[in-house]
Design an enzyme around this catalytic site. Structure first.
Site, PDB file in Angstrom:
ATOM      1  N   LEU A  13       0.632  -0.986  -0.192  1.00 18.14           N
ATOM      2  CA  LEU A  13      -0.217  -0.021  -0.029  1.00 18.14           C
ATOM      3  C   LEU A  13       0.716   1.198  -0.379  1.00 18.14           C
ATOM      4  CD1 LEU A  13      -2.485  -0.465   2.328  1.00 18.14           C
ATOM      5  CD2 LEU A  13      -3.048  -0.650   0.537  1.00 18.14           C
ATOM      6  N   ASP A  14       0.807   1.943  -0.806  1.00 14.30           N
ATOM      7  CA  ASP A  14       1.596   3.552  -0.552  1.00 14.30           C
ATOM      8  C   ASP A  14       1.244   4.255   0.973  1.00 14.30           C
ATOM      9  OD1 ASP A  14       1.642   2.984  -3.315  1.00 14.30           O
ATOM     10  OD2 ASP A  14       0.348   4.785  -3.813  1.00 14.30           O
ATOM     11  N   TYR A  15       2.891   4.911   1.119  1.00 15.13           N
ATOM     12  CA  TYR A  15       2.292   4.930   2.946  1.00 15.13           C
ATOM     13  C   TYR A  15       1.397   5.066   2.779  1.00 15.13           C
ATOM     14  CZ  TYR A  15       4.533   7.770   6.541  1.00 15.13           C
ATOM     15  OH  TYR A  15       4.294   8.543   7.713  1.00 15.13           O
ATOM     16  N   THR A  17      -1.746   5.867   1.796  1.00 10.60           N
ATOM     17  CA  THR A  17      -2.985   4.840   2.247  1.00 10.60           C
ATOM     18  C   THR A  17      -3.573   4.254   3.293  1.00 10.60           C
ATOM     19  OG1 THR A  17      -2.888   4.600  -0.636  1.00 10.60           O
ATOM     20  CG2 THR A  17      -4.145   3.557   0.483  1.00 10.60           C
TER      21      THR A  17
END
Length: 166
Positions: A13-15, A17
């Site tokens: 997951l993007d940081y 998100t």
């Protein structure tokens, strides 16, 4: 147990998100879960708050880093915003898993995600509020028990406040 290892995520997951992140706690589970993601046997649903008028639904298949990529979207609700014109609660179904795929795809159709400092529109960055992208659910067949697993995480309050869903 010889197979036991330090639990580790089996996808990214993007940081910024929020939401569901799947981890495995044995070496064999991590390998099998990774394989499910590689084989596209994990259904993922995200929600985002996007800026600007949008069609009610659609498919974005702009290549990312020269690789095929595909995301489907459906606008769940839109509200007028003094600062942004229109804000949309959008359900997202990524069919591939490229780095920053949903963020890049939505920006490519001129509907960036609220709070996206990398792909957002200049002057429309929401400092300090974070990225309005939420990993809502994962669904897959358990690699050992073969039961259907469905994991969800409710939308954050900062999403529901915008759309009067409290």
């Amino acid at each position: 147990m010889p197979n036991t290892t330090k639990p580790q995520p089996v996808h990214r997951l993007d940081y910024a998100t929020t939401g569901v992140l799947l981890t495995g706690k044995t070496g064999s589970a991590i390998r099998k879960l990774n394989q499910l993601f590689e084989d596209k046997k994990v259904q993922k649903v995200y929600y985002a708050v996007t800026i600007g008028e949008m069609p009610p639904h659609g498919k974005i298949d702009t290549p990312i880093d020269g690789k095929p990529s595909e995301s489907h979207f459906e606008v769940i609700q839109s509200v007028a915003s003094e600062k942004y014109g229109t804000l949309n609660l959008v359900k997202l179904d990524p069919k591939t898993g490229r780095r920053h795929q949903l963020r890049k795809h939505l920006a490519s159709i001129s509907n960036p995600i609220l709070g996206d400092q990398t792909y957002g529109k200049e002057g429309f960055i929401l400092m300090g509020k974070g990225l309005y992208l939420h990993a809502y659910s994962l669904e897959f067949i358990h690699p050992f028990t073969e039961e259907k697993i469905s994991i969800t995480d409710d939308l954050p309050e900062r999403f529901t406040k915008i759309f009067g869903m409290l």
